[in-house]
Every structure is written in C-alpha cells, then in structure tokens.
Design an enzyme around this catalytic site. Structure first.
Site, short mmCIF file in Angstrom:
data_model
loop_
_atom_site.label_atom_id
_atom_site.label_comp_id
_atom_site.label_asym_id
_atom_site.label_seq_id
_atom_site.Cartn_x
_atom_site.Cartn_y
_atom_site.Cartn_z
N LYS A 17 0.83 -1.20 0.00
CA LYS A 17 0.00 0.00 0.00
C LYS A 17 0.87 1.26 0.00
O LYS A 17 0.64 2.18 -0.79
CB LYS A 17 -0.89 -0.06 1.26
CG LYS A 17 -1.82 1.08 1.45
CD LYS A 17 -2.97 0.67 2.34
CE LYS A 17 -2.72 0.87 3.83
NZ LYS A 17 -2.76 2.29 4.24
N SER A 160 7.77 10.01 11.22
CA SER A 160 6.59 9.76 10.39
C SER A 160 7.00 9.74 8.93
O SER A 160 7.47 10.74 8.38
CB SER A 160 5.54 10.84 10.60
OG SER A 160 4.59 10.77 9.55
N GLN A 162 5.00 9.47 6.51
CA GLN A 162 4.06 10.27 5.72
C GLN A 162 4.54 11.71 5.66
O GLN A 162 4.54 12.33 4.59
CB GLN A 162 2.66 10.21 6.33
CG GLN A 162 2.03 8.82 6.19
CD GLN A 162 0.68 8.72 6.87
OE1 GLN A 162 0.26 9.64 7.57
NE2 GLN A 162 0.00 7.61 6.66
N ASP A 308 2.38 -0.42 12.16
CA ASP A 308 1.06 -0.91 11.73
C ASP A 308 0.80 -2.34 12.20
O ASP A 308 -0.33 -2.82 12.15
CB ASP A 308 0.94 -0.83 10.21
CG ASP A 308 0.91 0.62 9.72
OD1 ASP A 308 0.51 1.50 10.51
OD2 ASP A 308 1.30 0.86 8.57
N LYS A 335 -4.13 6.77 14.85
CA LYS A 335 -4.31 6.06 13.57
C LYS A 335 -5.80 6.06 13.21
O LYS A 335 -6.56 6.84 13.73
CB LYS A 335 -3.73 4.64 13.70
CG LYS A 335 -2.23 4.62 13.95
CD LYS A 335 -1.47 5.11 12.74
CE LYS A 335 0.03 5.12 12.98
NZ LYS A 335 0.76 5.72 11.88
N ARG A 381 -6.90 -2.45 10.42
CA ARG A 381 -5.87 -3.27 11.07
C ARG A 381 -6.39 -3.89 12.37
O ARG A 381 -6.01 -4.99 12.74
CB ARG A 381 -4.59 -2.47 11.32
CG ARG A 381 -4.04 -1.87 10.03
CD ARG A 381 -2.57 -2.10 9.82
NE ARG A 381 -2.15 -1.37 8.63
CZ ARG A 381 -2.01 -1.91 7.41
NH1 ARG A 381 -2.21 -3.19 7.21
NH2 ARG A 381 -1.65 -1.18 6.38
C1 S3P Z 1 2.69 5.17 6.15
C2 S3P Z 1 3.33 5.57 7.28
C3 S3P Z 1 2.88 5.25 8.65
C4 S3P Z 1 1.87 4.11 8.64
C5 S3P Z 1 0.85 4.26 7.57
C6 S3P Z 1 1.49 4.32 6.19
C7 S3P Z 1 3.23 5.57 4.85
O1 S3P Z 1 2.26 6.40 9.21
O2 S3P Z 1 1.26 3.99 9.89
O3 S3P Z 1 -0.04 3.16 7.61
O4 S3P Z 1 2.84 4.99 3.80
O5 S3P Z 1 4.07 6.47 4.82
P1 S3P Z 1 3.14 7.56 9.89
O6 S3P Z 1 3.91 8.22 8.84
O7 S3P Z 1 2.12 8.52 10.47
O8 S3P Z 1 3.95 6.90 10.94
#
Ligand code: S3P
Length: 423
Positions: A17, A160, A162, A308, A335, A381
């Site tokens: 994903k 993070s 993201q 996750d 989350k 999850r």
């Molecule tokens: C993700 C980063 C994680 C993860 C999320 C997907 C990503 O979050 O929990 O399911 O694809 O960069 P965080 O960046 O908030 O830790």
C-alpha cells in the site's frame, strides 16, 4: 481442541500500500510516467488514483496494472476526497503545495477528519506553503493554494514516513534543497523509489535531502507484496497448530519488517529466501510454521519499524509465555482509530490479560481466548488483528464493521474463512 483448520499453502498478498501510493504520485510528476503491476487492491490506493485523475493526470488501471503519467491537461486543482487514507491526504499536501496557480481542497471520511494534519501542514508552511483548514489547519478539510516553495531543513518531532514523504515530494519542485531530519528511522519507500528512478538524494544517518528535480523519469516494475498484509498470515501460521504458510514476493524492506525481528526474538522460526529486488525494494519468500512464543519488550526505537503491526503483535503476545510490553507507541492513538484502546478492549473481551498504557500495553500471555463480540471501530488493522485472534479463540468471534478491511486487504476475511474453516 482447536476448531481451526491448519493454515496451509501459498498465499500471494496484495501489492504494498505505501509503495503503491508513492508510485502513483511520483508517476504523476513524470512525463514518461510509471507502469506497475501488482498495484495495491485496497481502497486507500484507489483513492490516491482517483484524486490524481480528478486533478487531470493520466491514470489508467486494469486490475492490478496501473499506469500514471503527467499527461497534457493543465493541473489547476479541485476537491479531492482522501477517504479513510492518511497517506493520501498527507502525501497530497506535499505533492500539491509547490504548484503555483493550483487551488485544491482535501477532504476525508469521519475517521480521517479527526486525525492530526498539523504534522504535515506546519513543516510545509516553513517552506512557504499556503495551506489552511479547519482548526487553523490542524484537521481536514484543508485548502492548498499552490506556490513556489523555498528549500529548508525540517526536524520531525515524531518519526513519520508520511510527513517525511510529503516534504520530499514538495522538495522536488522547491527552489532549494529540502532536508528532513528524523528522530528515528521510518519507512524509506519514497527515498528508494526516487533513487530507483534516478532522482538524486543525499541520505545520511538521521536525515535525507532532496534537490529540485521537477520531472522524475518514469519506470516500470512489479510492486512487492505488502509486508503489513503478509503479517496477518505470519501470526496466523505461528499460532495455529499444524500450519505451514508460504508467502512469495513479499517486500522485505528492513524499515517495514520490524514484526519479524520481534517475533523471531519471541521464538518464531521463519524461513526467508530472498528474491530479486523490485523498484528498489528487497523482496523474498517467507515460510512460517507454528512456534512456541515467549514474551518480549518493544520500545520506542523499534516502534516505527512495526507501527502498523502492533495490534497484531498484541494478539501474538496473548498466546506467548510470559509478559510482553509495548512502550513508546503513543502514535497508535492517532491512527484510523485509537488502536491502543481498541485492541485492549477487543482482546480483553476475548479473555486476554492486557493492560492499557498511555503509550502501549502490558500483555500477560498464556490465557486461552474465548469467543465474543468485538468492535473494529471501522479500523482495518484492528479488524484483521481481531480476526487472527479468532483463530485461537474457543468460541466464535464476531467483529462489527469488519468490511473496513477493504481499505488495505479486500480479500482477507474470505481467504481466512476459506483456509481456517472458521465462520
Ligand atoms: C505510512 C506511514 C505510517 C503508517 C501508515 C502508512 C506511509 O504512518 O502507519 O499506515 O505509507 O508512509 P506515519 O507516517 O504517520 O507513521
């Protein structure tokens, strides 16, 4: 006596994903575009594709084959629905912030509208981004008025991927280099993808720098299987007597496989046969058989590598001998649901001895689980972790709103029913 059939055979899990989101976004910046196989089948990544096509990028999908390129349309903005997907919303902020002339609004579902957005809005504002939104830009909906961004350095208060990725995407069209300093290493798919496509990056211990590079080259590759989806089968096979599961083509990026390291410490024996890397990511085949597990301690340093998978680790810990402690995982409260509370409540209903901490759990293992009605809280999850708990419960486990698994692994519950013989 277990009412669960042993989980046996080969299982091909959906494409990753996190990598699918990134492939789509980077493809949209590229004239040549990307063509990938085994794109995630989850609704989250479909959401990213529909946001891109609404913006005017050329998106074509046939099942798990996806092509995305810049196309000829001028990109002026629009209203973009990120659904349940934090990755879509946060990465889009970075992707769009540096596009002068654009105006876009990002919305999401009820769960996403509760989640914090200042973690991505604040650092982008330091580069000059013009982002506003509910509660001063802390929550969706957010509006983005694209503008030329400056370069800069930002130190993330919390690891993070993201936020890091949003900044790196913004940096591609900024006027100077963008450096992101991370307190702990988070998943590095954006870095690997950009490097794989030939975009120069400087990776140092604790930081990564991207340089202005408006048009990444394209590429074509197979997205590896999602380790976070494989994880449910790993724990299922570890817990159900007589199981033997083979998981081919799984992403083995060490910033994602923290669960394996923790389970191996707990006593899991897992066969790993590496296969060829794909799109800059290591892959391999995992083979898992049941193993007696012992309790362990997971602390803040390890958390980003299995963030996750922590709900699932809690399920495994209920069946381990001794005590498992998870600490430094306060992020779980932010989350798709408050996962610390949701998992504690669900597993306690099933008879587990689990104590909720502000930032994790203490789980005293070795208590047999019973059946019961548990709440997924609309969180994929949590739903899948509780379904795995159901494999070792004496009675049936009924999970409300279990359909929420469609956001990452649409076929999971059917496959689990088919293989385990549990209703
Ligand atoms: C993700 C980063 C994680 C993860 C999320 C997907 C990503 O979050 O929990 O399911 O694809 O960069 P965080 O960046 O908030 O830790």
């Amino acid at each position: 006596m277990s009412r669960t059939e042993p989980i046996r055979g080969e299982i091909v899990v959906p494409g990753d994903k996190s990598i699918s989101h990134r492939a789509a976004l980077v493809g949209a910046l590229s004239k040549e575009g990307i063509a990938v196989e085994h794109f995630s089948t989850g609704a989250d990544c479909a959401g990213t594709l529909s946001c891109l096509s609404r913006l005017g990028y050329a998106v074509a999908r046939e099942g798990e084959q996806v092509r995305v390129r810049r196309g000829d349309a001028s990109i002026e903005g629009g209203v973009l629905d990120a659904g349940n997907s934090g990755t879509t919303a946060r990465l889009l902020c970075g992707f769009l912030a540096g596009m002068p002339g654009l105006f876009a609004v990002i919305t999401g579902d009820e769960s996403l509208s509760r989640r914090p957005m200042s973690r991505v809005v604040d650092p982008l504002r330091t580069l000059g981004a013009r982002i506003d939104g509910r509660d001063g830009g802390r929550r969706l909906p957010l509006s983005i008025r694209g503008t030329r961004l400056s370069g800069g350095t930002y130190t993330l208060p919390v690891a993070s991927a993201q936020v890091k990725s949003a900044l790196l995407l913004a940096g591609l069209s900024a006027q100077g280099s963008v450096t992101v300093v991370e307190p702990r290493k988070s998943r590095d798919h954006t870095e690997r993808l950009l490097e794989h496509l030939g975009v120069p990056l400087r990776r140092e211990k604790g930081s990564v720098t991207v340089f202005p590079f408006e048009e990444p080259p394209g590429g074509s590759w197979r997205i590896p299987g999602d380790f976070s989806s494989a994880a449910f089968w790993i724990v299922a096979a570890a817990l159900v007597e007589g199981s033997e599961v083979t998981l081919p083509g799984v992403n083995l990026n060490p910033t994602r496989t923290g669960l394996l390291a923790v389970l191996e410490r707990m006593g899991l024996r897992c066969g790993i046969v590496p296969s060829s890397p794909s799109g800059g990511e290591p892959t391999g085949t995992l083979t898992v058989r049941p193993s007696p597990l012992r309790g362990t301690v997971v602390d803040a340093d390890e958390v980003p590598l299995l963030v996750d998978e922590l709900p699932l680790l809690a399920v495994a810990a209920t069946q381990a001998e001794g005590v498992t402690e998870v600490r430094g995982a306060g992020e779980l409260r932010l989350k798709e649901s408050d996962r610390i509370e949701a998992v504690a409540e669900g597993l306690r209903t099933l008879g587990a001895d689990i104590e909720e901490l502000d930032d994790g759990w203490i789980i005293r293992g070795g208590h047999p689980l019973r059946g019961g009605a548990v709440a997924s809280r609309g969180d994929h999850r949590v739903a899948m972790a509780l379904a795995v708990a159901g494999l070792v419960a004496a009675g049936d486990v009924e999970i409300d709103d279990a359909d929420c698994v469609f956001v990452s692994y649409p076929g999971f519950l059917d496959e689990l029913r088919k293989r385990s013989g549990r209703p």
